[in-house]
Design a protein around this motif. Sequence first.
Motif, short mmCIF file in Angstrom:
data_model
loop_
_atom_site.label_atom_id
_atom_site.label_comp_id
_atom_site.label_asym_id
_atom_site.label_seq_id
_atom_site.Cartn_x
_atom_site.Cartn_y
_atom_site.Cartn_z
N SER A 38 0.79 -1.11 -0.03
CA SER A 38 -0.16 0.08 -0.02
C SER A 38 0.89 1.16 0.10
N GLY A 39 2.06 1.43 0.88
CA GLY A 39 2.92 2.39 0.81
C GLY A 39 3.55 2.67 -0.54
N ALA A 40 3.86 1.53 -1.09
CA ALA A 40 4.51 1.69 -2.51
C ALA A 40 3.55 2.14 -3.64
N LEU A 41 2.28 1.58 -3.57
CA LEU A 41 1.02 2.25 -4.49
C LEU A 41 0.77 3.72 -4.22
N ASP A 42 0.78 4.18 -2.89
CA ASP A 42 0.68 5.59 -2.58
C ASP A 42 1.50 6.45 -3.36
N LYS A 43 2.94 5.97 -3.46
CA LYS A 43 3.82 6.66 -4.30
C LYS A 43 3.75 6.45 -5.65
N ARG A 44 3.49 5.30 -6.27
CA ARG A 44 3.48 5.11 -7.63
C ARG A 44 2.33 4.79 -8.19
N GLU A 45 1.23 4.54 -7.76
CA GLU A 45 -0.43 4.27 -8.10
C GLU A 45 -0.30 3.17 -8.94
N LEU A 46 0.79 2.47 -9.63
CA LEU A 46 0.61 1.44 -10.30
C LEU A 46 1.94 0.72 -10.22
N ILE A 47 1.73 -0.78 -10.11
CA ILE A 47 2.94 -1.42 -9.80
C ILE A 47 2.46 -2.87 -10.36
N LYS A 48 3.45 -3.71 -10.43
CA LYS A 48 3.48 -5.27 -10.78
C LYS A 48 3.73 -6.07 -9.42
N VAL A 49 3.19 -7.15 -9.25
CA VAL A 49 3.57 -8.12 -8.12
C VAL A 49 3.73 -9.38 -8.89
N ASN A 50 4.85 -10.15 -8.53
CA ASN A 50 5.22 -11.41 -9.00
C ASN A 50 4.92 -12.43 -7.97
N ILE A 51 4.44 -13.55 -8.43
CA ILE A 51 4.11 -14.70 -7.44
C ILE A 51 5.22 -15.67 -7.84
N LEU A 52 5.96 -15.95 -6.95
CA LEU A 52 6.88 -16.99 -7.18
C LEU A 52 6.80 -18.39 -7.21
N GLN A 53 7.50 -19.10 -7.68
CA GLN A 53 7.19 -20.59 -8.09
C GLN A 53 7.03 -21.16 -6.81
N ASN A 54 7.83 -20.95 -5.69
CA ASN A 54 8.06 -21.50 -4.26
C ASN A 54 6.60 -21.01 -3.27
N ALA A 55 6.10 -20.25 -3.76
CA ALA A 55 4.70 -19.61 -3.00
C ALA A 55 3.74 -20.64 -2.73
N ASP A 56 3.31 -20.69 -1.58
CA ASP A 56 2.04 -21.55 -1.03
C ASP A 56 0.75 -20.99 -1.57
N VAL A 57 0.78 -20.07 -2.18
CA VAL A 57 -0.57 -19.32 -2.56
C VAL A 57 -0.68 -19.42 -4.02
N THR A 58 -1.94 -19.28 -4.51
CA THR A 58 -2.24 -19.05 -6.18
C THR A 58 -2.43 -17.70 -6.21
N THR A 59 -2.45 -17.48 -7.61
CA THR A 59 -2.93 -16.26 -8.13
C THR A 59 -3.90 -15.67 -7.81
N LYS A 60 -5.14 -16.37 -7.68
CA LYS A 60 -6.38 -16.08 -7.28
C LYS A 60 -6.48 -15.87 -5.80
N GLN A 61 -5.95 -16.47 -5.01
CA GLN A 61 -5.71 -16.17 -3.60
C GLN A 61 -4.98 -15.13 -3.09
N VAL A 62 -3.88 -14.43 -3.93
CA VAL A 62 -3.24 -13.27 -3.60
C VAL A 62 -4.11 -12.17 -4.22
N GLN A 63 -4.93 -12.21 -5.34
CA GLN A 63 -5.90 -11.19 -5.79
C GLN A 63 -6.99 -10.97 -4.76
N GLN A 64 -7.43 -12.15 -4.18
CA GLN A 64 -8.60 -12.05 -3.28
C GLN A 64 -8.35 -11.43 -2.03
N PHE A 65 -7.08 -11.76 -1.49
CA PHE A 65 -6.47 -11.21 -0.27
C PHE A 65 -6.17 -9.64 -0.49
N ILE A 66 -5.79 -9.18 -1.50
CA ILE A 66 -5.55 -7.72 -1.78
C ILE A 66 -6.68 -6.85 -1.84
N GLU A 67 -7.72 -7.66 -2.58
CA GLU A 67 -8.98 -6.84 -2.83
C GLU A 67 -9.91 -6.80 -1.63
#
Length: 103
Positions: A38-67
């Motif tokens: 949130s702090g980074a988005l407050d300064k830039r307004e648009l960023i990309k987030v990468n989900i690494l292969q060793n992550a225990d969460v899926t893309t949908k879970q990350v999206q749902q958590f953020i929203e």
Amino acid sequence: MELRGKQKRFLRAQAHSLRPMFSVGKEGLTENWLNQLSGALDKRELIKVNILQNADVTTKQVQQFIEDNTNIQVVQVIGHVLVLFMVSHDESMRRLSETVSAI
């Protein structure tokens, strides 16, 4: 601000040349990570987030958590990369959001 189709298309075009600033790894999703995001988005307004292969969460879970926990909007999901947008709280940093709202 709820994004319309033309606004999302503009943001996707702006994000094309960006590199992912944040990653989700094996530590998963935490409140501290979300606060930093949130702090980074407050300064830039648009960023990309990468989900690494060793992550225990899926893309949908990350999206749902953020929203669910913030007012950050997911503009696009490409594979393991999310494009995120948030209007800055600081009016001097609202260059991109002013352009988006004019579209």
